[in-house]
Write an enzyme that holds these catalytic residues in place. Structure first.
Site, PDB file in Angstrom:
ATOM      1  N   SER A 144       0.737  -0.969   0.377  1.00 37.14           N
ATOM      2  CA  SER A 144       0.306  -0.141  -0.240  1.00 37.14           C
ATOM      3  C   SER A 144       0.932   1.275   0.075  1.00 37.14           C
ATOM      4  O   SER A 144       1.524   1.485  -1.221  1.00 37.14           O
ATOM      5  CB  SER A 144      -0.817   0.218   1.344  1.00 37.14           C
ATOM      6  OG  SER A 144      -2.114   1.118   1.051  1.00 37.14           O
ATOM      7  N   SER A 145       0.722   2.197   0.944  1.00 38.16           N
ATOM      8  CA  SER A 145       1.799   3.306   1.042  1.00 38.16           C
ATOM      9  C   SER A 145       3.498   2.775   0.753  1.00 38.16           C
ATOM     10  O   SER A 145       4.176   3.758   0.643  1.00 38.16           O
ATOM     11  CB  SER A 145       1.545   4.217   2.302  1.00 38.16           C
ATOM     12  OG  SER A 145       2.422   5.121   2.557  1.00 38.16           O
TER      13      SER A 145
END
Length: 435
Positions: free
Chosen positions: A161-162
């Protein structure tokens, strides 16, 4: 003539000691013995390291060094998701256990800002040495390289994700540092860019930022202007039901990294290694193709499951497999291609630069035309066939290409709607950097 006076032996010895002691002290400070390096942090224990170097955004550094760390270990940077942390990434993935098996070092960067998300959007983060999180992560890598005499040709990034977005950013900012990356549910380099201080870009997360391969490639290349060396390989993972970073971002990532690596957007092979998975490989068919993309049917944003890191490890080439090595990477040539279109016709211009150290006497440029384009004429080279995978052979007057020299060739073509420039350039069989 008076006799020559001889300096007493003790005086000579003292002078010699006076010179040697500072020298030996300096050598001791700059090159610690192997035993000291091995004991820098406790073995087989997640340990926080402070004072590791330049760190403009106050990241925390956690490191895991296996008990059987290799003499010149590889390094994997494992980057956490929003709301996560380095320790959470350590406990929630199998990278530490894989390090135990294969002897590499794992770095777990950890965000201290309130959002617990990495900065993948600011202008500082999106250029080499610009500041923010990428600079701190690069300092962590430098610390491990100094401390453990790590192999600088085997440094890798992965994230969720991030952390997947940061993996894209790191490979764009520092193409000379990383050998490969694996991004689980991310977006292309530069997609999340903002100028108002916001960490979130709704257009990108919603999958509505659509660009051409060349535009995406140019964004990544702009992070390190003038760099013409090899680029890191990329493995991409995404679920079709991702409602946080929507699925179109997966296709945009593929566009970007195939362009950056100068390979065709048409898969070299497509298979299904597991039920519901579609895997495409670009530029080659093996485990270490330039770009590998895995789509998971019906899976949402939180796609990472135990066992996926092992597949990334195989893509990195760190699992000890005896399969074929990585395919040749760009570096001996650079190609810039543009088109100028009208109605159903276009002209194309291709500039080839020899970035190697040897003079080329005779050259053949391979490239792939977009579907629907057919060459009707050309100059500076002969083109065959006229569509699909094309080879351009030098003319009699431009076949010699010295190091640093370039030549521009061109063609006229028809098109059925796609007037984009060609991709997948090779010069005498070696992959070229595009852009």
């Amino acid at each position: 003539m008076p006799p020559t006076r001889r300096r007493p032996l003790r005086t000579l010895s003292a002078a010699l000691v006076a010179v040697l002691v500072p020298l030996l002290a300096a050598l001791t400070l700059t090159a610690p013995p192997a035993a000291a390096r091995a004991d820098a942090v406790p073995a087989a224990t997640l340990t926080e390291v402070t004072g590791f170097g330049e760190n403009p955004s106050n990241l925390q550094m956690y490191v895991y060094v296996p008990a059987g760390v290799a003499e010149h270990p590889a390094v994997v940077v494992a980057v956490h998701y929003c709301t996560g942390s380095g320790p959470a990434m350590y406990s929630g993935t199998e990278w530490a256990s894989l390090a135990d098996s294969h002897g590499f070092v794992v770095i777990y960067p950890s965000v201290t800002r309130a959002s617990k998300c990495f900065d993948v959007s600011s202008p500082q983060a999106l250029r080499r040495g610009g500041g923010s999180d990428p600079v701190g992560i690069k300092s962590m890598i430098d610390w491990v390289v100094r401390t453990y005499d790590a192999d600088t040709s085997r440094i890798y990034a992965t994230g969720i994700s991030s952390g997947a977005m940061m993996t894209n950013v790191l490979l764009g900012d520092y193409p000379d540092v990383f050998a490969a990356g694996a991004a689980f549910s991310g977006v292309p380099f530069g997609c999340f860019a903002t100028t108002d201080g916001s960490e979130w870009n709704s257009a990108c997360s919603g999958g509505t930022v659509i660009r051409t391969p060349q535009q995406w490639g140019d964004l990544a290349r702009a992070a390190y202007p003038g760099y013409t060396g090899p680029r890191p390989r990329m493995q991409l993972w995404h679920g079709t039901a991702d409602d946080t970073l929507r699925y179109p971002n997966f296709g945009e990532e593929i566009k970007q990294w195939t362009n950056v690596l100068g390979v065709s957007q048409t898969p070299a092979v497509t298979d299904s290694p597991q039920s519901g998975w579609t895997r495409t490989r670009y530029g080659a068919t093996g485990d270490r193709a330039p770009v590998e993309a895995i789509s998971l049917q019906g899976v949402g944003h939180n796609l990472y499951t135990w066992g996926m890191a092992s597949r990334a490890l195989t893509f990195f080439g760190l699992d000890g497999s005896t399969g074929p090595g990585p395919d040749p990477q760009p570096g001996a040539c650079r190609v810039q291609a543009t088109t100028n279109a009208w109605n159903t016709g276009l002209t194309g211009s291709i500039t080839i630069t020899n970035t190697g150290t040897s003079t080329l006497t005779g050259w053949q440029l391979g490239f792939t035309l977009p579907a629907g384009q057919t060459i009707t004429g050309g100059w500076g080279a002969t083109y065959s066939p006229t569509s699909g995978a094309v080879t351009a052979v030098n003319a009699s007057y431009n076949g010699t290409l010295a190091p640093g020299a370039n030549v521009t060739i061109g063609y006229q073509a028809t098109h059925t709607g796609n007037s984009s420039a060609p991709t997948g350039f090779t010069l005498n069989g070696s992959a070229c950097t595009a852009g």
